[in-house]
Write a protein that holds these residues in place. Structure first.
Motif, PDB file in Angstrom:
ATOM      1  N   ASN A 125       0.815  -1.225   0.000  1.00 47.64           N
ATOM      2  CA  ASN A 125       0.000   0.000   0.000  1.00 47.64           C
ATOM      3  C   ASN A 125       0.843   1.268   0.000  1.00 47.64           C
ATOM      4  OD1 ASN A 125      -2.335  -1.390  -0.050  1.00 47.64           O
ATOM      5  ND2 ASN A 125      -2.745  -1.245   2.132  1.00 47.64           N
ATOM      6  N   PHE A 128       2.848   1.614  -3.187  1.00 47.78           N
ATOM      7  CA  PHE A 128       1.974   1.929  -4.317  1.00 47.78           C
ATOM      8  C   PHE A 128       1.600   3.413  -4.312  1.00 47.78           C
ATOM      9  CE2 PHE A 128      -2.262   2.639  -6.019  1.00 47.78           C
ATOM     10  CZ  PHE A 128      -2.114   2.153  -7.313  1.00 47.78           C
ATOM     11  N   ILE A 129       1.217   3.940  -3.149  1.00 41.29           N
ATOM     12  CA  ILE A 129       0.811   5.351  -3.068  1.00 41.29           C
ATOM     13  C   ILE A 129       1.987   6.271  -3.410  1.00 41.29           C
ATOM     14  CG2 ILE A 129       0.005   7.165  -1.495  1.00 41.29           C
ATOM     15  CD1 ILE A 129      -1.629   5.011  -0.059  1.00 41.29           C
ATOM     16  N   ARG A 133       2.129   8.673  -6.737  1.00 40.66           N
ATOM     17  CA  ARG A 133       2.322  10.126  -6.676  1.00 40.66           C
ATOM     18  C   ARG A 133       3.571  10.544  -7.447  1.00 40.66           C
ATOM     19  NH1 ARG A 133       0.753  10.819  -0.444  1.00 40.66           N
ATOM     20  NH2 ARG A 133      -1.516  10.953  -0.692  1.00 40.66           N
TER      21      ARG A 133
ATOM     22  N   LEU B  38      -1.232   5.920   7.266  1.00 35.82           N
ATOM     23  CA  LEU B  38      -2.367   5.676   6.367  1.00 35.82           C
ATOM     24  C   LEU B  38      -3.483   4.931   7.084  1.00 35.82           C
ATOM     25  CD1 LEU B  38      -0.545   4.415   3.135  1.00 35.82           C
ATOM     26  CD2 LEU B  38      -1.722   6.599   3.396  1.00 35.82           C
ATOM     27  N   ILE B  43      -8.099   7.219   3.384  1.00 33.37           N
ATOM     28  CA  ILE B  43      -7.601   7.405   2.017  1.00 33.37           C
ATOM     29  C   ILE B  43      -8.089   6.265   1.108  1.00 33.37           C
ATOM     30  CG2 ILE B  43      -5.408   6.204   2.476  1.00 33.37           C
ATOM     31  CD1 ILE B  43      -4.111   8.256   0.522  1.00 33.37           C
ATOM     32  N   LEU B  45      -8.192   4.913  -3.268  1.00 31.90           N
ATOM     33  CA  LEU B  45      -7.443   5.016  -4.516  1.00 31.90           C
ATOM     34  C   LEU B  45      -7.920   6.223  -5.331  1.00 31.90           C
ATOM     35  CD1 LEU B  45      -5.188   3.257  -5.569  1.00 31.90           C
ATOM     36  CD2 LEU B  45      -6.834   1.978  -6.905  1.00 31.90           C
ATOM     37  N   LEU B  48      -6.290   9.731  -4.128  1.00 33.43           N
ATOM     38  CA  LEU B  48      -4.899   9.430  -3.859  1.00 33.43           C
ATOM     39  C   LEU B  48      -4.071  10.696  -3.666  1.00 33.43           C
ATOM     40  CD1 LEU B  48      -3.359   6.773  -3.750  1.00 33.43           C
ATOM     41  CD2 LEU B  48      -2.738   7.095  -6.129  1.00 33.43           C
ATOM     42  N   ARG B  49      -4.327  11.701  -4.497  1.00 35.02           N
ATOM     43  CA  ARG B  49      -3.457  12.874  -4.478  1.00 35.02           C
ATOM     44  C   ARG B  49      -3.734  13.795  -3.300  1.00 35.02           C
ATOM     45  NH1 ARG B  49       0.279  13.190  -8.204  1.00 35.02           N
ATOM     46  NH2 ARG B  49       0.067  11.637  -9.825  1.00 35.02           N
ATOM     47  N   GLN B  50      -5.015  14.046  -3.035  1.00 37.94           N
ATOM     48  CA  GLN B  50      -5.284  14.962  -1.912  1.00 37.94           C
ATOM     49  C   GLN B  50      -5.118  14.279  -0.562  1.00 37.94           C
ATOM     50  OE1 GLN B  50      -7.548  13.857  -4.156  1.00 37.94           O
ATOM     51  NE2 GLN B  50      -9.630  14.194  -3.479  1.00 37.94           N
ATOM     52  N   GLY B  51      -5.044  12.924  -0.553  1.00 38.33           N
ATOM     53  CA  GLY B  51      -4.855  12.209   0.702  1.00 38.33           C
ATOM     54  C   GLY B  51      -6.160  12.033   1.442  1.00 38.33           C
ATOM     55  N   ALA B 265      -7.426  -2.996  -0.748  1.00 42.86           N
ATOM     56  CA  ALA B 265      -6.691  -1.889  -1.359  1.00 42.86           C
ATOM     57  C   ALA B 265      -6.985  -1.759  -2.846  1.00 42.86           C
ATOM     58  CB  ALA B 265      -5.187  -2.073  -1.129  1.00 42.86           C
ATOM     59  N   PHE B 266      -6.963  -2.877  -3.572  1.00 43.58           N
ATOM     60  CA  PHE B 266      -6.977  -2.766  -5.026  1.00 43.58           C
ATOM     61  C   PHE B 266      -8.288  -3.199  -5.676  1.00 43.58           C
ATOM     62  CE2 PHE B 266      -2.522  -2.921  -3.788  1.00 43.58           C
ATOM     63  CZ  PHE B 266      -2.050  -1.803  -4.445  1.00 43.58           C
ATOM     64  N   LEU B 271      -7.544   2.124   0.601  1.00 38.24           N
ATOM     65  CA  LEU B 271      -6.145   1.952   0.982  1.00 38.24           C
ATOM     66  C   LEU B 271      -5.917   2.117   2.486  1.00 38.24           C
ATOM     67  CD1 LEU B 271      -4.601   3.845  -2.047  1.00 38.24           C
ATOM     68  CD2 LEU B 271      -4.246   1.441  -1.531  1.00 38.24           C
ATOM     69  N   SER B 274      -7.161  -0.975   4.305  1.00 41.11           N
ATOM     70  CA  SER B 274      -6.234  -2.059   4.008  1.00 41.11           C
ATOM     71  C   SER B 274      -4.934  -1.902   4.791  1.00 41.11           C
ATOM     72  CB  SER B 274      -5.979  -2.071   2.497  1.00 41.11           C
ATOM     73  OG  SER B 274      -4.837  -2.791   2.192  1.00 41.11           O
TER      74      SER B 274
END
Lengths: 277, 306
Positions: A125, A128-129, A133, B38, B43, B45, B48-51, B265-266, B271, B274
């Motif tokens: 995990n 991957f993150i 990014r 995490l 969070i 998938l 992902l960018r903003q968290g 997660a996937f 995420l 997981s």
């Protein structure tokens, strides 16, 4: 223990039982590989219920004409590069750890021991993150870095074990003669511990060659996939292209079998040293 | 500026260990801590960018109180780990003892046996699963053809889809792939048992079982303990066997912790949730690690560092 050898009928029965036991073990251990090898030369199309009896190379021709060689090349690139990096890093690390006393040495060595057993499933995990990014998904460099990190703890461990058998006086003599540490490692230590390096490289290559989880998480682009991912392309939702799967499996296993043969003994002593001493 | 010899040596040590340090921090320590962070967020998938936003212990309480937790725990601890480790130790020990018997030694079977053991050992787990899926296959597989031909069954058995056979099937695959390491290690350990002790015990009237129980086994115990703990740690975290054999199915019948981490997660894209499962696994494994070092102290490590 020879005195315990039973005589007469009892002995015959016992020897028969031993042979039978050996045969059962042998069949259990060999049959799966045998059937895959055999199947890879049979004509087993998806619709066919049984093979037509003859042997054929068509499964191999089919997988290589449908792009299996891409997975083989990707695997070779990733595994060879990662192995080379890991062995280079490990050589210096092992030298530093075996020749110097410094603060934090125990901690570094402990981390390396722990790293060998580290569950990569929990690193999937965060890696991957971080990779997503950083634009490192579907990147061979990303996979190479992961595999280097993945195999380094054990290769360091193997090489430290090997280095402790090489007397320190050897490199100290060279230092007195004015050689730098770098020269000592590359010109004196490396030639002596070449067998250890070969063992470490073989191990690293085998580990990365069969790695599945990280590749699954980090590679989605078909042209970037490695052999373990490529093999499971032939498993459809309903049908399995068994001929292709088995030919691909043989291609994936032949290099590991060839590399494993000379490594077998070293791995056992490396893994359970201390216990068997 | 000229460096003193001591400073130069310090610099050398630093340069030699720096790449290893980067790997340990960058690929082990930092991701582990980041995973911990995490696990306290929601969070996904998709964001992902903003968290994610902090949710405290919600992921942990959700996982530990979820209806599937008990099944996953039993599957992981009992089936995946305990059964498969016990089976491989017993089979490995059996094979090693068999090969160490005088009769088979006289027949020069050891070299042949090493070659035989090499085959499953060198087979990558992804291929091991394929081989057995082929053997187990209900329509083409050799096992079903054989069972049908001998009349033991009248209909093909879908070994990896049938609830009563799916776990034994997975365990078989793991045992096949991992027993050679145990067998070869124990065969090596058997060579350390002093033969004069065994002869003396026989003269004193001990039977075979007593010789094995009171002389051979104590000599093997250190190796068995190391192998057991290594196998436990390695199997408990294993993802590929279950995932590639059944995909955690049928349904979620064979779901284990490792596959649950991947699924959440996937597949569910959660995420953070997981990550919490991963942290839970790490805690359980840390307990096993502590056990390992309690059993063997740090003597093995110190041997190596010298």
């Amino acid at each position: 223990m020879d005195t315990q050898r039973p005589k007469g009928l009892a002995g015959l029965i016992e020897n028969g039982a031993l042979l039978t036991g050996f045969a059962i073990f042998a069949i259990f251990l060999l049959a799966p590989a045998f059937y895959v090898f055999k199947g890879s030369f049979e004509n087993l199309s998806v619709s066919l219920v049984s093979s037509d009896g003859g042997w054929t190379l068509s499964n191999y021709v089919n997988i290589f004409s449908s792009g299996y060689y891409v997975y083989v090349i990707n695997s070779l690139i990733v595994c060879i590069t990662a192995t080379f990096l890991a062995c280079t890093i490990s050589l210096f690390a092992a030298y530093g750890l075996s020749r110097f006393r410094f603060r934090g040495r125990g901690l570094v060595f402990g981390s390396i021991m722990g790293g060998q057993f580290f569950p990569w499933i929990i690193l999937v995990n965060p890696i991957f993150i971080l990779f997503a990014r950083g634009g490192m998904i579907n990147s061979q460099i990303g996979l190479i870095l992961c595999y280097t990190a993945f195999i380094t703890p054990f290769t360091i461990y193997l090489l430290v074990g090997y280095l402790t058998t090489i007397p320190k006086s050897l490199d100290e003599a060279a230092i007195v003669d004015g050689a730098s540490r770098l020269t000592v490692v590359t010109k004196i230590i490396l030639p002596i511990m070449w067998p250890g390096m070969v063992a470490a490289a073989t191990f690293g290559f085998l580990q990365s060659w069969s790695e599945y989880l990280l590749a699954l998480a980090l590679i989605t682009d078909d042209s970037m996939k490695t052999i373990p991912l490529g093999l499971y392309q032939y498993f459809g939702d309903v049908n399995v292209d068994w001929g292709a799967v088995m030919a691909g499996s043989v291609v994936a296993t032949v290099p590991t079998l060839l590399l494993f043969l000379p490594l077998q003994k070293k791995l056992v002593s490396g893994l359970t040293s201390g216990a068997t001493k | 500026m000229k460096l003193s010899p001591l400073a130069r040596e310090r610099f050398t040590i630093f340069m030699m260990l720096f790449p290893t340090f980067l790997i340990l921090v960058g690929f082990y320590l930092y991701p582990t801590l980041y995973n911990l962070e995490l696990s306290f967020t929601d969070i996904t998938l998709l964001k992902l960018r903003q968290g994610g936003d902090p949710v405290g212990l919600a992921n942990y309480t959700e996982f530990l109180t979820s209806s599937s937790f008990f099944d996953i725990a039993i599957n992981t601890v009992f089936w995946l780990t305990a059964i498969s480790v016990v089976c491989r130790i017993i089979l490995g020990l059996g094979f090693a003892l068999l090969l160490n018997s005088n009769f088979l030694k006289r027949m020069h079977m050891t070299t042949l046996a090493r070659l035989i053991l090499l085959v499953p050992w060198a087979t990558p787990p992804v291929v091991a699963v394929i081989a057995w899926r082929w053997l187990f296959d209900p329509t083409h597989g050799p096992i079903n053809s054989w069972l049908l031909a001998t009349g033991l069954i009248s209909d093909p058995v879908a070994f990896t889809a049938n609830l009563t056979t799916v776990w034994p099937s997975i365990v078989t695959i793991i045992v096949w792939n991992t027993t050679p390491l145990i067998g070869v290690s124990l065969l090596a350990a058997l060579q350390t048992v002093p033969s004069d002790l065994l002869e003396a015990s026989e003269i004193d009237g001990a039977n075979r079982w007593q010789s094995f129980r009171f002389i051979t086994l104590p000599y093997l115990m250190p190796t068995i303990s190391v192998l057991t703990l290594m196998s436990v740690i390695w199997t408990f975290n294993n993802f590929v066997y279950v995932w590639l054999t059944t995909g955690a199915g049928p349904g979620t019948y064979t779901n284990v912790l490792a596959t649950e981490v991947y699924l959440k997660a996937f597949v569910d894209l959660r995420l953070g949730y997981s990550a919490a499962i991963g942290v839970t696994m790490a805690i359980v494994m840390a307990a096993f690690g502590a056990l390992y070092f309690r059993f063997f102290g740090l003597s093995d490590m110190q041997d190596k560092v010298g």
